[in-house]
Design a protein around this motif. Structure first.
Motif, PDB file in Angstrom:
ATOM      1  N   ASP A  51       0.845  -1.184   0.000  1.00  0.00           N
ATOM      2  CA  ASP A  51       0.000   0.000   0.000  1.00  0.00           C
ATOM      3  C   ASP A  51       0.889   1.246   0.000  1.00  0.00           C
ATOM      4  OD1 ASP A  51      -2.442  -1.177  -0.116  1.00  0.00           O
ATOM      5  OD2 ASP A  51      -3.143  -0.515   1.837  1.00  0.00           O
ATOM      6  N   ARG A  76      -3.225   0.890  -3.639  1.00  0.00           N
ATOM      7  CA  ARG A  76      -3.887   0.996  -2.340  1.00  0.00           C
ATOM      8  C   ARG A  76      -4.968  -0.062  -2.236  1.00  0.00           C
ATOM      9  NH1 ARG A  76      -7.340   6.168   0.030  1.00  0.00           N
ATOM     10  NH2 ARG A  76      -7.631   5.346   2.154  1.00  0.00           N
ATOM     11  N   GLU A  77      -4.903  -0.825  -1.164  1.00  0.00           N
ATOM     12  CA  GLU A  77      -5.928  -1.832  -0.852  1.00  0.00           C
ATOM     13  C   GLU A  77      -6.159  -2.774  -2.032  1.00  0.00           C
ATOM     14  OE1 GLU A  77      -9.307   0.391   0.458  1.00  0.00           O
ATOM     15  OE2 GLU A  77      -8.380   0.898   2.396  1.00  0.00           O
TER      16      GLU A  77
END
Length: 237
Positions: A51, A76-77
């Motif tokens: 991330d 991200r994620e």
């Protein structure tokens, strides 16, 4: 509605679930403000990104990066998001040790000056890039490389932390240990400008620092290496 520069989503009047829009805007800010990327030469998305990992997508990238030339890729994620840069944006490029600047059509740098260019994208660039190497063992190769088709004028060095384990060291490439200087100083502050007759290289080539002394191995120290070269860029169209 979005803001004109960073494209941050704006909260509409009487909007429900305002936190969704707000959090989306925070995500964009987190990705773009104080911009630092790991690389601008990663040809495809890495297999296990963390991330917050960010890259400038190079031309002709593949996989998840395909079709995103020049964009800033942010992970991200479990998902990659892509952001289009604007002229004047600057990003620190970790694996090159300097800043790249977006000129409105492409990223230049670190340490890049375009001497001349054409409407179809051909360029003549003077490039200077540097990297600090931590010394150990018989030799250490740089991760910044002399790129394919570059014409090299010089590789310079500065001993930034006293080199130990040897009497001196050489700066060159594989098979030519002293190409850019031999028997260089190990004391902190020692420098050398390894000027050569301009030479073309036809493959990506790292610089190699080689230990010289009775042990034949570095036991410590740091040297900053700078590459100085001309790089021709072929027309895009």
């Amino acid at each position: 509605m979005t803001t004109p520069l960073l494209g941050l989503p704006e909260i509409a009047a009487s909007q429900s679930q305002k936190h969704v829009t707000h959090n989306e805007a925070l995500g964009v800010l987190d990705a773009l403000v104080q911009l630092s990327v790991l690389s601008q030469s990663q040809p495809s998305a890495p297999g296990s990104p963390a991330d917050g990992d960010r890259y400038i997508v190079p031309t002709e990238a593949t996989g998840d990066f395909a079709g995103q030339d020049g964009a800033i890729a942010s992970h991200r994620e479990g998902t990659w998001s892509f952001f289009a840069p604007q002229a004047g944006w600057r990003a620190y490029v970790a694996d090159e040790g300097g800043c790249a600047v977006f000129n409105g059509t492409s990223w230049t740098g670190p340490g890049v000056v375009t001497l001349a260019s054409t409407l179809n994208g051909a360029e003549s660039r003077i490039v200077t890039v540097e990297e600090e190497l931590i010394l150990s063992g018989a030799s250490v190769a740089s991760s910044v490389v002399i790129p394919d088709r570059a014409i090299v004028f010089c590789v310079s060095t500065r001993t930034t932390e006293e080199v130990t384990g040897v009497w001196n060291y050489h700066c060159g490439i594989a098979g030519e240990a002293e190409k850019f200087g031999g028997f260089l100083g190990i004391a902190a502050g020692s420098t050398n400008a390894g000027v050569i007759g301009p030479q073309a290289f036809y493959a990506d080539t790292p610089v190699v620092l080689t230990a010289n002394g009775d042990t034949g191995a570095f036991t410590g120290g740091k040297v900053r290496v700078a590459l100085h070269y001309l790089l021709p860029i072929a027309p895009e169209n």
